[in-house]
Structures are given as structure tokens and as C-alpha cells.
Design a protein around this motif. Sequence first.
Motif, PDB file in Angstrom:
ATOM      1  N   GLY A  42       0.742 -93.658  70.182  1.00  0.00           N
ATOM      2  CA  GLY A  42       0.747 -92.382  69.224  1.00  0.00           C
ATOM      3  C   GLY A  42      -0.567 -92.386  68.102  1.00  0.00           C
ATOM      4  N   HIS A  43      -1.287 -91.311  67.934  1.00  0.00           N
ATOM      5  CA  HIS A  43      -2.211 -91.185  67.114  1.00  0.00           C
ATOM      6  C   HIS A  43      -2.694 -89.641  67.220  1.00  0.00           C
ATOM      7  CE1 HIS A  43      -6.210 -91.969  65.109  1.00  0.00           C
ATOM      8  NE2 HIS A  43      -5.494 -92.273  64.398  1.00  0.00           N
ATOM      9  N   GLN A  44      -2.598 -89.006  66.250  1.00  0.00           N
ATOM     10  CA  GLN A  44      -3.185 -87.486  66.079  1.00  0.00           C
ATOM     11  C   GLN A  44      -4.499 -87.872  65.691  1.00  0.00           C
ATOM     12  OE1 GLN A  44      -0.508 -85.693  63.087  1.00  0.00           O
ATOM     13  NE2 GLN A  44       0.998 -85.343  64.678  1.00  0.00           N
ATOM     14  N   SER A  45      -5.463 -87.673  66.580  1.00  0.00           N
ATOM     15  CA  SER A  45      -6.938 -87.932  66.258  1.00  0.00           C
ATOM     16  C   SER A  45      -7.532 -87.055  66.830  1.00  0.00           C
ATOM     17  CB  SER A  45      -7.344 -89.165  66.636  1.00  0.00           C
ATOM     18  OG  SER A  45      -7.325 -89.593  67.976  1.00  0.00           O
ATOM     19  N   MET A  46      -8.947 -86.584  66.687  1.00  0.00           N
ATOM     20  CA  MET A  46      -9.614 -85.644  67.512  1.00  0.00           C
ATOM     21  C   MET A  46      -9.012 -84.624  67.934  1.00  0.00           C
ATOM     22  SD  MET A  46     -12.133 -88.474  69.317  1.00  0.00           S
ATOM     23  CE  MET A  46     -11.146 -90.069  69.192  1.00  0.00           C
ATOM     24  N   HIS A  47      -9.242 -84.460  69.369  1.00  0.00           N
ATOM     25  CA  HIS A  47      -8.293 -83.275  69.865  1.00  0.00           C
ATOM     26  C   HIS A  47      -7.573 -83.852  70.809  1.00  0.00           C
ATOM     27  CE1 HIS A  47     -10.574 -79.839  67.846  1.00  0.00           C
ATOM     28  NE2 HIS A  47     -11.493 -80.601  68.035  1.00  0.00           N
ATOM     29  N   GLU A  48      -6.035 -84.263  70.524  1.00  0.00           N
ATOM     30  CA  GLU A  48      -5.366 -84.955  71.484  1.00  0.00           C
ATOM     31  C   GLU A  48      -5.177 -84.243  72.714  1.00  0.00           C
ATOM     32  OE1 GLU A  48      -3.041 -88.473  71.878  1.00  0.00           O
ATOM     33  OE2 GLU A  48      -4.562 -87.914  70.301  1.00  0.00           O
ATOM     34  N   LYS A  49      -5.445 -85.054  73.869  1.00  0.00           N
ATOM     35  CA  LYS A  49      -5.308 -84.530  75.189  1.00  0.00           C
ATOM     36  C   LYS A  49      -4.724 -85.357  76.203  1.00  0.00           C
ATOM     37  CE  LYS A  49      -8.130 -80.904  74.532  1.00  0.00           C
ATOM     38  NZ  LYS A  49      -7.606 -79.554  74.213  1.00  0.00           N
ATOM     39  N   THR A  50      -3.470 -85.830  75.725  1.00  0.00           N
ATOM     40  CA  THR A  50      -2.773 -86.799  76.203  1.00  0.00           C
ATOM     41  C   THR A  50      -1.368 -86.169  76.862  1.00  0.00           C
ATOM     42  OG1 THR A  50      -1.513 -87.776  74.461  1.00  0.00           O
ATOM     43  CG2 THR A  50      -3.493 -88.774  75.211  1.00  0.00           C
ATOM     44  N   ALA A  51      -0.808 -84.862  76.509  1.00  0.00           N
ATOM     45  CA  ALA A  51       0.401 -84.398  76.789  1.00  0.00           C
ATOM     46  C   ALA A  51       0.449 -84.118  78.458  1.00  0.00           C
ATOM     47  CB  ALA A  51       0.686 -83.233  76.143  1.00  0.00           C
ATOM     48  N   GLY A  52      -0.227 -83.725  78.937  1.00  0.00           N
ATOM     49  CA  GLY A  52      -0.375 -83.501  80.248  1.00  0.00           C
ATOM     50  C   GLY A  52      -0.037 -84.526  81.440  1.00  0.00           C
ATOM     51  N   ALA A  53      -0.347 -85.643  80.886  1.00  0.00           N
ATOM     52  CA  ALA A  53       0.120 -86.777  81.706  1.00  0.00           C
ATOM     53  C   ALA A  53       1.667 -87.101  81.870  1.00  0.00           C
ATOM     54  CB  ALA A  53      -0.447 -87.968  81.055  1.00  0.00           C
ATOM     55  N   ASP A  54       2.405 -86.228  81.225  1.00  0.00           N
ATOM     56  CA  ASP A  54       4.062 -86.248  81.347  1.00  0.00           C
ATOM     57  C   ASP A  54       4.586 -87.596  81.241  1.00  0.00           C
ATOM     58  OD1 ASP A  54       4.484 -83.493  81.173  1.00  0.00           O
ATOM     59  OD2 ASP A  54       4.249 -83.626  83.568  1.00  0.00           O
ATOM     60  N   TRP A  55       3.791 -88.295  80.439  1.00  0.00           N
ATOM     61  CA  TRP A  55       4.470 -89.840  79.997  1.00  0.00           C
ATOM     62  C   TRP A  55       5.794 -89.700  79.315  1.00  0.00           C
ATOM     63  CZ3 TRP A  55      -1.028 -91.148  78.543  1.00  0.00           C
ATOM     64  CH2 TRP A  55      -1.533 -91.634  79.591  1.00  0.00           C
ATOM     65  N   THR A  56       6.821 -90.463  79.674  1.00  0.00           N
ATOM     66  CA  THR A  56       7.930 -90.453  78.984  1.00  0.00           C
ATOM     67  C   THR A  56       7.879 -91.166  77.798  1.00  0.00           C
ATOM     68  OG1 THR A  56       8.987 -92.417  80.149  1.00  0.00           O
ATOM     69  CG2 THR A  56       9.006 -90.389  81.276  1.00  0.00           C
ATOM     70  N   ALA A  57       8.958 -91.048  76.889  1.00  0.00           N
ATOM     71  CA  ALA A  57       9.127 -91.918  75.632  1.00  0.00           C
ATOM     72  C   ALA A  57       8.945 -93.310  76.160  1.00  0.00           C
ATOM     73  CB  ALA A  57      10.469 -91.718  75.092  1.00  0.00           C
ATOM     74  N   THR A  58       9.671 -93.719  76.998  1.00  0.00           N
ATOM     75  CA  THR A  58       9.588 -95.156  77.634  1.00  0.00           C
ATOM     76  C   THR A  58       8.000 -95.604  78.008  1.00  0.00           C
ATOM     77  OG1 THR A  58      11.877 -95.373  78.026  1.00  0.00           O
ATOM     78  CG2 THR A  58      10.123 -96.813  79.078  1.00  0.00           C
ATOM     79  N   ASP A  59       7.454 -94.529  78.651  1.00  0.00           N
ATOM     80  CA  ASP A  59       5.851 -94.773  79.037  1.00  0.00           C
ATOM     81  C   ASP A  59       5.054 -95.145  77.842  1.00  0.00           C
ATOM     82  OD1 ASP A  59       6.645 -94.631  81.713  1.00  0.00           O
ATOM     83  OD2 ASP A  59       6.010 -92.351  81.816  1.00  0.00           O
ATOM     84  N   MET A  60       5.476 -94.445  76.804  1.00  0.00           N
ATOM     85  CA  MET A  60       4.524 -94.181  75.527  1.00  0.00           C
ATOM     86  C   MET A  60       5.065 -95.775  74.718  1.00  0.00           C
ATOM     87  SD  MET A  60       4.070 -90.577  74.240  1.00  0.00           S
ATOM     88  CE  MET A  60       5.629 -89.867  74.617  1.00  0.00           C
ATOM     89  N   ASP A  61       6.060 -96.189  74.855  1.00  0.00           N
ATOM     90  CA  ASP A  61       6.578 -97.550  74.243  1.00  0.00           C
ATOM     91  C   ASP A  61       5.793 -98.659  74.998  1.00  0.00           C
ATOM     92  OD1 ASP A  61       8.110 -96.495  72.300  1.00  0.00           O
ATOM     93  OD2 ASP A  61      10.023 -96.684  73.516  1.00  0.00           O
ATOM     94  N   LEU A  62       5.616 -98.620  76.222  1.00  0.00           N
ATOM     95  CA  LEU A  62       5.078 -99.592  77.127  1.00  0.00           C
ATOM     96  C   LEU A  62       3.599 -99.507  76.864  1.00  0.00           C
ATOM     97  CD1 LEU A  62       6.903 -98.950  80.494  1.00  0.00           C
ATOM     98  CD2 LEU A  62       7.209-101.019  78.914  1.00  0.00           C
ATOM     99  N   LEU A  63       2.986 -98.304  76.758  1.00  0.00           N
ATOM    100  CA  LEU A  63       1.618 -98.082  76.360  1.00  0.00           C
ATOM    101  C   LEU A  63       1.435 -98.780  74.991  1.00  0.00           C
ATOM    102  CD1 LEU A  63       0.759 -94.788  78.152  1.00  0.00           C
ATOM    103  CD2 LEU A  63      -0.320 -96.988  78.604  1.00  0.00           C
TER     104      LEU A  63
END
Length: 384
Positions: free
Chosen positions: A168-189
Motif C-alpha cells: 500500500g502506498h498513496q503515490s502519483m495516481h494510484e491505479k491498482t484497485a481494478g486488480a480486485d486484490w483481496t486484503a490477503t493478496d495485498m498482505d502477500l504482495l
Amino acid sequence: MNVAYAYPWDIVGDPSAASRLADLGVEAVAVAASYHSTRAATPYHPSHRVLDVPHAAFYLPVRPAAWGRLAPLTPTWTAPDAYLRASDALRSAGLRVHAWTVLTHNSALGTAHPDLVVRNAFGDPYPHALCPAFADVVDYCERMVREVLTVGRPDGLILEACGPMGFGHQSMHEKTAGADWTATDMDLLSLCFCSACADRYPRGTRGRVRAAIDDPAEPGGTTGSTPQAGTPSIDEALGPFAEEVRAARVDLSASLRRRLLAAARETAPNVPITVHANPDPWAVGAFAPLPDGEPGADVLVANCWGDPATDAARLTRLSELCGPGQRVGAYVLGLPPRPADAPALADLLRAYAKTGAAEFHLYHAGLASPRRLAVMAEALRLTG
């Protein structure tokens, strides 16, 4: 002790800033001594209303001899000694000054030194995230703490991002929401597989993480653009690797934190230390994982920007981890999406106090409109 947070540019160049902050009813102001890039509103400043801060910077004079391979950048948008000027103004108004020190969150240094940043299981670098598994990063953080205490002479030290940053990082123009990663996916990433981290995990961990994110048949995977129903936790997604990976992550943050606390005590033995912490062992970001407590800190502060019940549970757990003489603080959001409602904010503060918060850290006195600043002051008064 209640603390209001502010940037140095909120105070430098504004003759009314110190008295305005004193009128809040707090005892101390946390002034950023080291901070990442941002775009900030400055609703009170006589010279501007919006300030672009293009890169992370150090708001004390940068003494070249004090730094190693990594050295912070000097700001051009405010005075190079802005922290000291702000500190003098606040003390003149009867306030204590705490040095708000952001450590591993630094896009400028990460971009300049890509070999020292967090990398996910696919090898993608996160330039905003210096990885504390590298000796150069730990050395930089230690030098930062020593310089803040030596040059800044604060009444208190606040350590933020005292561990690894994550996805997670609010930077530039964030364009990651459309991947539909779950909270667990983001933990793994958020798990780091840089050259210093990869060997800390059991063999096969990288492949497990990749499969969990990409394969809909694996835990944590997605199907098309729709998150898989019944998403497992990160422990479930990692399966037999979870315990070792979790231990490695917790140890990484604990090792950095203890080294910095030792450096701080050696440099300024009587300065109280606050750590922004999260009892969740998988936590990443500004509030680093601290599932086992930290006897070397004076105050453990939990983020309270989300669901009040979840925030209260986090405070309760930190309270349980505290030893004799330690306190818990609640980092309370006074900005949107919270309503500008003094009784509602006071009720929230009382609820946090019941779960163990002995002090409130108000975010953010420099960004708040006049109405919201009045709400913060009234809520503190109502809370008593």
C-alpha cells in the motif's frame, strides 16, 4: 499527554501558528523532522494555501559528515532548518516539541538506491520502501535517530515506519484497485523477497505466494475481476510456511526497533520515545508490527483511523503488551471522512480511553480547517 501533529511549514512563516496550536489544549506538538513526499493544504499560512513536497526530506540541517551511504535530502520548499524554527516558536508558546521521525518510507532514496528497497514475490520493486534487512538501511535509520536527537534537541522522539513498508502506498495516481486484490493478496504482495530477505523464508515460499495471488484454485487467488468468496487469511494462504515467515517478519522489525531505541538512549537518555506500532504480526507500513511488546519504549501508539471497534481492539491489545510505566496512545483522525462533530469525536476519545489509551495523538492540526480545529479543541475539553 495529548499531542497534535503538524508539519514544520505549518509553523515557519506563520506568526499565529504556535498560539493557535496552544489553544487546542494539547501539551505537545509532533513536528515532522523527517517526512516523505506529500501534497498538503495549508489553510492558515499567510503565504500559500497548497504546498507540493516533491520528495522526502530532513527538516534539520544535513551535516554530510554525519551520514553514510544514505543521506537525506534538504527541502527547497521551506527553510533547511525548519524543524528548529518551528520548535523555537512552539516552545515560546509553552508547548513541548516531539520529533516526528519517519524512517523507512522514502521514495527519493529508494529510487536512487533500488538495490535497497522492498521487492515482492514477482521481483517488483517498491521505491517508497527501504528494506530494513539491509545494513545500509539500518545504518541510515540509526544515524537519523542520532541526528534528530543531537541537532533537533526534542522533548520527545516519535518513530514511524520503524519496520518494512508494504504494497500500500498513496503515490502519483494510484491505479491498482481494478486488480480486485483481496486484503490477503495485498498482505502477500507486502512480503519482501529482496536479496536480503528471500533466504529468511522456507524454501518454496516465493512460489507459494505467487500461486496464491495468481491461481484462483490457490488460497488468496482471484477469479477474473471478482474476489474469490471466503478469502482465507494470510496464515491460511501461506499454509505450512506461515509460522516461519511470520517470525522472520516480526524479527526484522524488532531488530531495527531495538537498535534504534538503544541508539536513542545512548544519545539522549532522558528523552521519552514513542513508537507507532501495530500488534498484528503481519502489519507493514507506518505502524510496524509489535506483537510481543517493546519494553524499551515509553509510549506505544496505535492507528485509530478506521472502524472504531477494530481500533479499540488494537488499543486493548497494546495495553496488554505494556509493561510498568508504559502508556498507550490513540492516533486519532480529526480529518475527513470523520465528521466535524465535537460530541461525536469526544465520544470516540472516551471509548478509546476505556480500552487503554492514556493519551491522544491528533492528526492533523496543520491540515485541519478552522472548523475542524475547533472541533478537536472542544472534543479534548469535553473528554476532560
